[in-house]
Design a protein around this motif. Structure first.
Motif, PDB file in Angstrom:
ATOM      1  N   ARG A  66       0.848  -1.203   0.000  1.00 42.57           N
ATOM      2  CA  ARG A  66       0.000   0.000   0.000  1.00 42.57           C
ATOM      3  C   ARG A  66       0.884   1.254   0.000  1.00 42.57           C
ATOM      4  NH1 ARG A  66      -2.913   2.622   5.057  1.00 42.57           N
ATOM      5  NH2 ARG A  66      -4.065   4.261   3.995  1.00 42.57           N
ATOM      6  N   THR A  73      -4.402   0.966  -4.867  1.00 44.89           N
ATOM      7  CA  THR A  73      -4.078   2.217  -4.152  1.00 44.89           C
ATOM      8  C   THR A  73      -4.297   3.452  -5.031  1.00 44.89           C
ATOM      9  OG1 THR A  73      -1.776   1.945  -4.812  1.00 44.89           O
ATOM     10  CG2 THR A  73      -2.360   1.181  -2.617  1.00 44.89           C
ATOM     11  N   GLU A  84      -7.261   5.203  -3.908  1.00 47.30           N
ATOM     12  CA  GLU A  84      -7.014   5.904  -2.637  1.00 47.30           C
ATOM     13  C   GLU A  84      -6.307   7.241  -2.890  1.00 47.30           C
ATOM     14  OE1 GLU A  84      -5.381   4.536   1.748  1.00 47.30           O
ATOM     15  OE2 GLU A  84      -5.160   3.157   0.069  1.00 47.30           O
ATOM     16  N   ALA A  90      -3.138   7.979   4.365  1.00 52.82           N
ATOM     17  CA  ALA A  90      -2.609   7.918   2.989  1.00 52.82           C
ATOM     18  C   ALA A  90      -1.955   9.242   2.600  1.00 52.82           C
ATOM     19  CB  ALA A  90      -3.751   7.592   2.031  1.00 52.82           C
TER      20      ALA A  90
END
Lengths: 502, 152
Positions: free
Chosen positions: A106, A244, A247, A300
Motif C-alpha cells: 500500500r 491504491t 485511494e 494515505a
C-alpha cells in the motif's frame, strides 16, 4: 509551434530514443533507490557519456535518468527507512511505519501513483509556463540577467540551514572565483593561473561538477559498508498495488496542494525536491483533520504529499533552467551541463532557435513518467533487490565511470585531475558543512554574471542606476534583498512574541 | 562546529588573499569602456567581506553547543575506509599513465572491493573479480564499441 511539437514527438518516439528513455528510467530507478546515491549523481555519471550521442537521444536519456532517480528514492524510504535521495526524506516519516505494519505494498502504491500524478501535472505546468516565461525573458537585458544571478544566490542563502546562510554565500564566491581562472576573452589577459599554462583554458564545468558531487558522496558512503540496514519484507501483489490508485485519487486536495508546492519550490532557483517534500508533508499535517496520526503510518495523505511534491518539483526546476539558463536544483544544473556539452545554451532564445529540442525535452519528460509507472508495476521486487547491493561493489565502479566520463569529454587527463581536485575541494566543504551547490552555481553563473555586468555597464555608460530603475531588474533585486533581510527580522519578531506572552 | 567554522573561514580568506595577489597583474585596455579589473576585484573584494563577516559572526556567536567537537569531525573526516578509498583512487589515476587504463582499472576495481569489504573471503574475491570483469566489459562495449570514444 505545432510543427515543433510534432518534430519533438517524432524524435522521442524513434525506437532507439524510446529505448534510451526506458534504459535511463531503469538505471535512474536503480541508482536512486540505493541510499546515498542521488539523482544528481546519476545524471553526473551519464552526462559525459552522452557526448558522442546525438542530442535528440542524449536529452531524452537524461530525462529518463532524472525521472527514474528522483522516483527511485521512495523504495529505500519505505522499506529501509533511509531515503534513497534527499527528495524522499519526507516519505520515510510515514512510509516506513506503514510498511512496518505489513502494508508495504500500500505504501509503495500510494508513493508511486502520487509521484506519477504529481510529476505529470508538473509536466503540464512546465509545458504551459516555460514558453510564456521565455517570451517575457526575451525582453530581458543584461541588467535583468545580472539581477537574476543575484536572486539565485540570495535564494540559496535564504533556504540554507539556520546559521549557514553566510556560508552559502562564501561557497558561491569560491565558485565564482574559480570561474575567473583562465583567459579573459574580453581583455586577452590570463587570470589566477599562477603561471600554470594548463589553467589558461580555465576549468571545464563538467569534471568540476562531477568531482564536487561524486567524490565527497562516495567517500562518505564508505561509512555505510558493513552496516546495511534491514529491509522490510514485502509480499508484492499487483492487484493490491493498483488498488491504491483509487485511494490516491480520493485525496485530490492533498495531491493538488502538494503538487503546487512542488512546482512553486522547483521554480525557485537552487532549491528543489529536497525541500519541497518536507514542506508538502508539513502543510499536509497542518491541513489534516488528524494531525496526531502523522508519523504513525495510518494516513494515505502523509505518504501522498511528500511524493507528489518531490516529483512535481522536477517540472518546476526545469522551467528556469530552460527559459533563463538558471538551474532550479542540482540535478537540472547537471542537465544544464549536458545542454552546454552539446553546444546549446538554455535561455529564451532556445525556444525561438531550437524549439524542437525544447519539445523533445517536454515530450520525453512525459514518456519518462509513463515508463517509470510501468516499471514500478512489474519490477518492484527487482528494485527492492537494488537497495540491498552492498556499497563496496558500487563505489569503485562509480568512481571508474566518473573517471572515464571526465576523460572522454576532451580526451585529456587534465580533466580527470580536475575531477579529483574539485572532489577534494568538495570533501573539504563537506567536512566544514558548507553547501556544495552554491560553488557549482558560482562556477556556472560566474561567467554569465561577468558578461552581463560588463554589458550593462557599457550600455549604461558606467552607471549602476539602471539596475534599480528598470522595473523588472529593480523588482528582482528587491525580492532578492527581501529574501535575505526578512527571515532574520521575522525570526527575531517571533522570538519576542514567544518571550512576552500576552 | 565553532573551531571547524573558524578553520574554514581562515582557509577561505587566505585563498582569496592569495587570489588577490594575482589580480594586481591585470591591466586595463584604453579602448575598453569597462575596466578589466572591475569584476575580478568585485568578486574577491565582496568574497573577502563575506568571509570577514562570517568570521566575526562565528567569534561573537553564543552558540557553544558544538554538535560535534573538532576531534569527532577530524576522526570522521579521516575515517580509515574513506582514506583508503581516496589513497587507492589517487594511486589509480597515477598508474593509468604507466600501466595503461585497462590494467590499472582492473587492479583498482578488484583491490578496492576487497579492501572495502567488511570480511575478506574467497566468495568476496570471486564477486570482486566478476564485478571487475563486468565493469571493464561495460566500459569497453559502451564507450569503445558503441560510442566510439577514446579510453584514457
Amino acid at each position: 509551434m505545432y510543427d515543433q511539437i510534432l518534430v519533438g514527438a517524432a524524435h522521442v518516439f524513434e525506437p532507439w530514443t524510446l529505448f534510451a528513455v526506458l534504459a535511463g528510467v531503469a538505471g535512474g530507478l536503480v541508482i536512486g533507490s540505493i541510499p546515498g546515491l542521488t539523482s544528481t549523481m546519476a545524471i553526473a555519471l551519464l552526462v559525459p557519456l552522452t557526448y558522442a550521442m546525438e542530442i535528440e537521444v542524449a536529452l531524452p536519456l537524461l530525462m529518463g535518468v532524472y525521472c527514474g532517480a528522483i522516483s527511485g528514492g521512495l523504495v529505500g524510504a519505505i522499506l529501509l527507512n533511509i531515503p534513497g535521495t534527499p527528495a524522499s526524506a519526507g516519505t520515510c516519516l510515514d512510509g516506513y511505519p506503514m510498511a512496518a505494519k505489513g502494508q508495504a505494498t500500500r505504501a509503495l502504491g500510494l508513493a508511486v501513483y502520487s509521484s506519477m500524478i504529481g510529476g505529470t501535472i508538473s509536466g503540464i505546468a512546465l509545458v504551459t509556463i516555460a514558453p510564456l516565461l521565455a517570451k517575457v525573458a526575451l525582453s530581458f537585458g543584461p541588467w535583468e540577467y545580472f539581477a537574476l544571478v543575484i536572486f539565485t544566490f540570495s535564494c540559496i542563502s535564504a533556504m540554507s540551514v539556520k546559521g549557514r546562510a553566510v556560508k552559502a554565500f562564501m561557497a558561491a564566491f569560491i565558485g565564482i572565483a574559480l570561474a575567473l581562472v583562465g583567459l579573459d576573452e574580453a581583455s586577452g589577459q590570463v587570470r589566477l593561473t599562477f603561471g600554470f599554462t594548463a589553467l589558461e583554458s580555465g576549468f571545464y564545468e563538467l569534471p568540476a561538477l562531477i568531482g564536487l558531487y561524486a567524490i565527497p558522496q562516495l567517500l562518505a558512503d564508505t561509512d555505510g559498508i558493513g552496516k546495511e540496514a534491514e529491509i522490510l519484507k514485502i509480499k508484492f501483489r499487483l492487484s493490491d498495488f493498483t488498488r491504491t490508485l483509487g485511494e490516491v485519487l480520493r485525496r485530490k486536495r492533498d495531491l493538488l496542494r502538494s503538487t503546487f508546492i512542488g512546482v512553486a519550490i522547483g521554480i525557485l532557483p537552487g532549491v528543489g525536491p529536497g525541500l519541497s517534500n518536507i514542506v508538502a508533508y508539513s502543510q499536509a499535517k497542518r491541513a489534516s483533520k488528524h494531525p496526531e496520526k502523522f508519523g504513525t503510518g495510518e494516513l494515505a495523505e502523509s505518504v501522498i504529499s511528500p511524493e507528489a511534491a518531490n516529483n512535481a518539483s522536477m517540472g518546476g526546476a526545469l522551467i528556469p533552467m530552460l527559459t533563463l539558463g538558471i538551474p532550479g536544483d542540482a540535478s537540472t544544473l547537471m542537465m544544464l551541463g549536458a545542454f552546454m556539452l552539446h553546444g546549446i545554451d538554455p535561455g529564451p532564445l532556445l525556444f525561438r532557435d531550437n524549439g524542437e529540442i525544447v519539445w523533445t525535452v517536454f515530450v520525453s519528460f512525459f514518456v519518462a513518467f509513463a515508463f517509470c509507472t510501468a516499471i514500478y508495476h512489474f519490477f518492484i521486487p527487482l528494485t527492492v533487490k537494488a537497495i540491498s547491493i552492498p556499497r563496496q561493489y558500487v563505489i569503485p565502479v562509480l568512481l571508474i565511470l566518473c573517471t572515464v566520463g571526465c576523460y572522454s569529454l576532451n580526451n585529456r587527463m587534465f580533466d580527470v585531475y580536475c575531477f579529483l581536485g574539485f572532489g577534494l575541494l568538495g570533501y573539504l566543504l563537506h567536512i566544514a558543512r558548507v553547501p556544495v551547490l552554491p560553488v557549482i552555481l558560482g562556477l556556472i553563473l560566474g561567467p554569465m554574471a561577468e558578461e552581463q555586468l560588463n554589458l550593462a555597464l557599457a550600455f549604461g555608460q558606467g552607471s549602476i542606476w539602471p539596475f534599480f530603475t528598470r522595473p523588472i531588474s529593480g523588482a528582482i533585486l528587491l525580492i532578492a534583498f527581501l529574501s535575505l533581510a526578512l527571515p532574520p527580522i521575522l525570526a527575531r519578531y517571533r522570538g519576542r512574541l514567544t518571550e512576552e506572552p500576552a | 562546529m565553532r573551531t571547524s567554522d573558524l578553520i574554514f573561514s581562515f582557509l577561505y580568506i587566505a585563498a582569496l588573499l592569495i587570489a588577490a595577489t594575482q589580480l594586481f597583474k591585470l591591466s586595463d585596455m584604453n579602448a575598453a569602456v569597462v575596466s578589466a579589473k572591475l569584476y575580478p576585484w568585485l568578486v574577491v573584494g565582496a568574497g573577502l567581506a563575506v568571509g570577514g563577516l562570517e568570521t566575526l559572526r562565528t567569534l561573537v556567536s553564543k552558540e557553544s553547543g558544538e554538535v560535534s567537537g573538532i576531534s569527532v569531525i577530524w576522526h570522521r573526516a579521516f575515517a580509515r575506509r574513506r582514506m583508503i578509498l581516496l589513497g587507492l583512487f589517487v594511486v589509480y589515476l597515477a598508474a593509468i599513465a604507466f600501466v595503461g587504463f585497462l590494467a590499472s582499472t582492473a587492479m583498482f576495481c578488484f583491490c578496492t572491493i576487497l579492501v572495502l569489504a567488511p570480511k575478506r573471503s574467497m566468495k568476496a574475491a570471486v564477486v570482486a573479480a566478476l564485478t571487475t570483469a563486468g565493469t571493464l566489459g561495460l566500459i569497453y562495449v559502451l564507450l569503445v564499441v558503441y560510442l566510439e570514444a577514446f579510453l584514457p
